[in-house]
Design a protein around this motif. Sequence first.
Motif, PDB file in Angstrom:
ATOM      1  N   ILE A  24      17.089  40.937  48.638  1.00 29.73           N
ATOM      2  CA  ILE A  24      18.248  41.154  49.508  1.00 29.73           C
ATOM      3  C   ILE A  24      18.618  39.872  50.260  1.00 29.73           C
ATOM      4  O   ILE A  24      19.783  39.452  50.290  1.00 29.73           O
ATOM      5  N   VAL A  25      17.607  39.235  50.860  1.00 25.27           N
ATOM      6  CA  VAL A  25      17.861  38.018  51.630  1.00 25.27           C
ATOM      7  C   VAL A  25      18.397  36.910  50.736  1.00 25.27           C
ATOM      8  O   VAL A  25      19.373  36.230  51.074  1.00 25.27           O
ATOM      9  N   LEU A  26      17.771  36.720  49.555  1.00 24.99           N
ATOM     10  CA  LEU A  26      18.210  35.666  48.646  1.00 24.99           C
ATOM     11  C   LEU A  26      19.614  35.926  48.123  1.00 24.99           C
ATOM     12  O   LEU A  26      20.442  35.014  48.031  1.00 24.99           O
ATOM     13  N   ALA A  27      19.899  37.190  47.783  1.00 22.49           N
ATOM     14  CA  ALA A  27      21.226  37.535  47.263  1.00 22.49           C
ATOM     15  C   ALA A  27      22.312  37.259  48.299  1.00 22.49           C
ATOM     16  O   ALA A  27      23.350  36.670  47.986  1.00 22.49           O
ATOM     17  N   PHE A  28      22.069  37.660  49.538  1.00 22.16           N
ATOM     18  CA  PHE A  28      23.043  37.411  50.593  1.00 22.16           C
ATOM     19  C   PHE A  28      23.188  35.913  50.864  1.00 22.16           C
ATOM     20  O   PHE A  28      24.286  35.421  51.122  1.00 22.16           O
ATOM     21  N   ALA A  29      22.062  35.202  50.815  1.00 20.43           N
ATOM     22  CA  ALA A  29      22.106  33.767  51.080  1.00 20.43           C
ATOM     23  C   ALA A  29      22.954  33.042  50.040  1.00 20.43           C
ATOM     24  O   ALA A  29      23.830  32.236  50.380  1.00 20.43           O
ATOM     25  N   LEU A  30      22.724  33.326  48.777  1.00 19.24           N
ATOM     26  CA  LEU A  30      23.462  32.655  47.711  1.00 19.24           C
ATOM     27  C   LEU A  30      24.941  33.044  47.732  1.00 19.24           C
ATOM     28  O   LEU A  30      25.823  32.197  47.578  1.00 19.24           O
ATOM     29  N   PHE A  31      25.188  34.337  47.931  1.00 22.51           N
ATOM     30  CA  PHE A  31      26.577  34.785  47.955  1.00 22.51           C
ATOM     31  C   PHE A  31      27.332  34.162  49.126  1.00 22.51           C
ATOM     32  O   PHE A  31      28.458  33.673  48.966  1.00 22.51           O
ATOM     33  N   SER A  32      26.717  34.166  50.300  1.00 23.83           N
ATOM     34  CA  SER A  32      27.359  33.596  51.481  1.00 23.83           C
ATOM     35  C   SER A  32      27.587  32.099  51.317  1.00 23.83           C
ATOM     36  O   SER A  32      28.637  31.569  51.695  1.00 23.83           O
ATOM     37  N   TYR A  33      26.604  31.411  50.748  1.00 21.43           N
ATOM     38  CA  TYR A  33      26.686  29.956  50.625  1.00 21.43           C
ATOM     39  C   TYR A  33      27.785  29.528  49.662  1.00 21.43           C
ATOM     40  O   TYR A  33      28.627  28.686  49.984  1.00 21.43           O
ATOM     41  N   PHE A  34      27.791  30.112  48.477  1.00 22.28           N
ATOM     42  CA  PHE A  34      28.717  29.648  47.441  1.00 22.28           C
ATOM     43  C   PHE A  34      30.106  30.278  47.525  1.00 22.28           C
ATOM     44  O   PHE A  34      31.041  29.784  46.900  1.00 22.28           O
ATOM     45  N   SER A  35      30.241  31.346  48.279  1.00 19.29           N
ATOM     46  CA  SER A  35      31.537  32.031  48.334  1.00 19.29           C
ATOM     47  C   SER A  35      32.210  31.938  49.691  1.00 19.29           C
ATOM     48  O   SER A  35      33.225  32.588  49.916  1.00 19.29           O
ATOM     49  N   SER A  36      31.654  31.138  50.592  1.00 13.14           N
ATOM     50  CA  SER A  36      32.174  31.103  51.963  1.00 13.14           C
ATOM     51  C   SER A  36      33.648  30.737  52.022  1.00 13.14           C
ATOM     52  O   SER A  36      34.414  31.327  52.784  1.00 13.14           O
ATOM     53  N   ASP A  37      34.072  29.759  51.210  1.00 12.94           N
ATOM     54  CA  ASP A  37      35.473  29.339  51.249  1.00 12.94           C
ATOM     55  C   ASP A  37      36.396  30.437  50.738  1.00 12.94           C
ATOM     56  O   ASP A  37      37.431  30.734  51.336  1.00 12.94           O
TER      57      ASP A  37
END
Length: 305
Positions: A47-60
Amino acid sequence: MAGSKFTPDRGLTGRMALTMFLLVLVYVAFVVGLVAAGLNIWLVLVIVLAFALFSYFSSDRIAMFAMGAKEVSPQQAPELHALIDRLCAMADMPKPRVGVADTDVPNAFATGHSQKAAVVCVTTGLMRRLDGQELEAVLAHELSHIAHRDVTVMTVAGFLGIVAGFLTQAGLRFAAFSGASRGNNNGPAPAVVALLVVLVSALAWALSFLLTRALSRYRELAADRAAAYLTGRPSALGSALTKITGDMSRIPSRDLRQVEPFNAFFFAPAFTKGFSLNSLIATHPPVERRLAQLSDISRQLGRGA
């Protein structure tokens, strides 16, 4: 900030490094706490890793979509692109993508997990209210966020709050539905586990909130300084800040509520009527402090002329 001609800010760099170090400690404690509360460690990590990657690469893309902003070409917004081209040449930095949000709320923001993925967005309300020099000063402020890489740090720092908020809501719902039933093998009741998850998540969210808000206030002062020195016109930035904050009170509350989640990234915060800065930790320093800093820079530049 290698190669950029924005004024280096060791104070900002040090605060970003300290914030990231403390957040790593919070992240580790967060995972350990969830495991101790009874969650499966692999589930927690996924859960933590999935949210981290999604937030990081999709922030824009997330920010642009949520604001209803669209990327614009030089043909669609020639004057806006011309200002950004000029500032990027002055700062010796890559040009970010350019977006426009169709809202009367006068504001601007920069987002993206890296300089290559960065985007600078302005609202139509901002462009209607500011003259050329004022708009250029605001754009310089946003570009400095990208050059200083504090946009990247804020993107990473903000993800824990998203994860903790998600788990807090999930835990509360689970506790409500599970009641006081006992777990298997006489283990703790599911409701107890859920409430422990809520407690750990809420604590992690609170610590993340405090750390990111402290960094957010300092980075706004750093961006004001960098923009003022780059353009050589701190008065233009002060004028823009005065106009934007003065007009914010005349914006309908409905419009302000829609954009409030982006306050940490905005040039100036959008608060609904009746909001008290004393009731929450602010994302931005007081306007008076920002204007005072710009006045000091104006005097310094005047003595150096």
